[in-house]
Write an enzyme that holds these catalytic residues in place. Structure first.
Site, PDB file in Angstrom:
ATOM      1  N   LYS A  99      38.136  39.968  44.704  1.00 47.46           N
ATOM      2  CA  LYS A  99      38.952  38.814  44.787  1.00 47.46           C
ATOM      3  C   LYS A  99      38.587  37.511  44.564  1.00 47.46           C
ATOM      4  O   LYS A  99      39.159  36.524  44.321  1.00 47.46           O
ATOM      5  CB  LYS A  99      39.644  38.971  46.010  1.00 47.46           C
ATOM      6  CG  LYS A  99      40.595  40.349  46.288  1.00 47.46           C
ATOM      7  CD  LYS A  99      41.286  40.105  47.969  1.00 47.46           C
ATOM      8  CE  LYS A  99      42.074  41.211  48.028  1.00 47.46           C
ATOM      9  NZ  LYS A  99      42.785  41.388  49.292  1.00 47.46           N
ATOM     10  N   ARG A 100      37.204  37.237  44.809  1.00 43.51           N
ATOM     11  CA  ARG A 100      36.485  36.091  44.840  1.00 43.51           C
ATOM     12  C   ARG A 100      36.104  35.721  43.426  1.00 43.51           C
ATOM     13  O   ARG A 100      35.931  34.659  43.133  1.00 43.51           O
ATOM     14  CB  ARG A 100      35.407  35.943  45.624  1.00 43.51           C
ATOM     15  CG  ARG A 100      35.828  36.124  47.248  1.00 43.51           C
ATOM     16  CD  ARG A 100      34.389  35.955  48.169  1.00 43.51           C
ATOM     17  NE  ARG A 100      34.589  36.477  49.556  1.00 43.51           N
ATOM     18  CZ  ARG A 100      34.616  37.429  49.816  1.00 43.51           C
ATOM     19  NH1 ARG A 100      34.489  38.601  49.246  1.00 43.51           N
ATOM     20  NH2 ARG A 100      34.956  37.636  51.361  1.00 43.51           N
TER      21      ARG A 100
END
Length: 469
Positions: free
Chosen positions: A235-236
């Site tokens: 997600k990062r």
């Protein structure tokens, strides 16, 4: 026995595409077996959970075809806290767990390394419950734990290599590992289908099932989804939110089709297939063991194929959120009263063959609904060279004299204008396109001019000509 599978996301962020794939695999397997798909929201991380994330999960499942009312649940893990604590107590009372007050620093000091696991220091010291006393599972000293996996065969784990792991924290709250097992037991889950990243925890979970006197489920660990660098999707770092793809204009059918190809393929030399074929042919034991590459370029190509396959009326309907700015879609650059549904319908078949995601419809048709085009300055600088002013003058004069304002007449007229200057049509039409649409690329020019109309077309060409003075 009724097959019962579960999908158990945490409401701590946007809905991950890897989670969407797991949901679809569980959904199809349950359907094939005449079983039940259970949705469980694992919401015990109170600090990170938000109600809107739960609604996001439900909405995302709706979008990919797992609609509310067609599955059991959603259940919430937090509602089962009493059962979690009761299971921890049973394990302690039966001698399968013991209390320990060692800190991480204590363990490191005894082992001399931060990388070695817990050494069983409190196994037989008789420490009872109390503040700061974590409950650890007593892992068998001998033997091995065999995991029956529909994809990976029978991975075997030596018990002596599995440390006595924590099942309840110092404040008495059970950890996720135990809560997950107890929830699956409570809900009668028979098959656990999930990503391979959970495989290292599986022997611990299986030992808990056995210690609690219940037969473990059948496991199936599918390959993890990775990016182009073969790193696990993050997600990062990566674009992983299903909602982001939905709001960009990916079709649910294309997304479903593509996700199911991550680690598996239908029969024959084909990838784009009807959903009914996937539902019929998908087999867990045919899933590949290697990591699955999430290729956004390939997904985009898939989506373009799905868009082009839509009946025009369905394509027009699918574009409406981007044309009107509804829901989570940003509003278009024109005002609602400026939108002309008939004009859009006229160019929709042209646009349908040129866009890969539905959000691209806006820059392709905005010139039709704005009082003046949004000029791409880089396109202007590149196109409006010496001689462009005179060419636009000639184009205006030729277009004014046209009796029939249709694409074929417009094309032949501008072609003649260019021929007089020794220019091919491509060079001739470029300044006209920028003057009228603001861009160098877009829908077929002459069909666009036909829909835009004589007056608006001439007004824009004259305005561009004045800018060249």
């Amino acid at each position: 026995m009724t097959i019962r599978v579960r999908f158990a996301p945490s409401p701590t962020g946007m809905f991950h595409v890897g989670g969407a794939r797991s949901a679809l695999q569980n959904w199809i397997y349950a359907k094939q077996q005449g079983g039940v798909f259970v949705l469980r929201i694992e919401d015990t991380d109170a600090a990170r959970n938000k109600p809107e994330w739960t609604e996001g999960i439900l909405s995302a499942l709706d979008w990919i075809g797992i609609s509310r009312g067609s599955y059991e649940g959603p259940y919430f893990q937090s509602a089962n806290a009493g059962e979690h604590r009761a299971a921890a107590a049973r394990l302690y009372d039966s001698g399968r767990a013991y209390y320990c007050d060692c800190t991480r620093e204590d363990v490191q000091a005894r082992t001399g390394s931060q990388y070695q696991g817990y050494d069983g220091y409190h196994r037989d010291r008789g420490l009872g419950p109390g503040p700061g006393h974590a409950l650890r599972f007593r892992t068998p000293d001998e033997g091995a734990t065999v995991v029956v996996d529909l994809i990976r065969g029978e991975p075997t784990f030596e018990n002596k290599l599995i440390e006595d792991f924590v099942i309840a924290r110092g404040d008495g709250s059970p950890v996720f590992l135990l809560a997950n097992v107890v929830d699956d037991m409570t809900m009668g889950i028979t098959h656990v289908i999930r990503a391979e990243e959970h495989l290292p925890n599986t022997p611990k979970q299986q030992l808990l099932w056995e210690a609690l006197g219940v037969k473990p489920p059948i496991w199936a660990h599918v390959p993890v989804v990775v990016n182009e660098k073969r790193q696990k999707l993050s997600k990062r770092r990566d674009k992983v939110a299903l909602e982001a793809y939905r709001d960009e204009g990916y079709l649910a059918g294309a997304m479903r089709n593509y996700l199911m190809l991550l680690g598996w393929a239908p029969s024959g030399d084909r990838e784009i297939v009807p959903w009914s074929v996937i539902e019929d042919e998908f087999r867990l034991d045919e899933v590949n063991l290697s990591s699955a590459f999430f290729d956004e370029k390939k997904l985009r190509a898939f989506n373009g194929e799905y868009i082009r396959a839509l009946p025009v009326a369905e394509f027009i309907d699918a574009c409406q959120p981007w044309l009107t700015g509804t829901g989570t879609i940003a509003p278009p650059p024109w005002q609602p009263e400026e939108f002309d549904a008939d004009a859009f319908a006229a160019v929709a078949p042209l646009a349908q063959t040129r866009i890969a995601v539905l959000s691209e419809i806006v820059p392709n048709v905005d010139f039709l609904f704005l009082a003046s085009p949004l000029i791409d300055e880089a396109a202007w600088t590149k196109t409006m060279k010496d001689g462009s002013a005179e060419l636009l003058d000639d184009a205006v004069a030729a277009f004014e004299a046209l009796e029939s304002w249709d694409a074929e007449s417009l094309k032949s007229t501008l072609e003649a204008v260019g021929a007089e200057r020794g220019l091919k049509l491509g060079k001739t039409q470029a300044p006209v396109r920028v003057a009228v649409t603001g861009r160098t690329v877009g829908l077929p020019l002459f069909e666009s001019l036909e829909v835009l109309g004589r007056e608006r077309t001439l007004t824009r060409i004259r305005a561009a000509r004045l800018r060249l003075v």
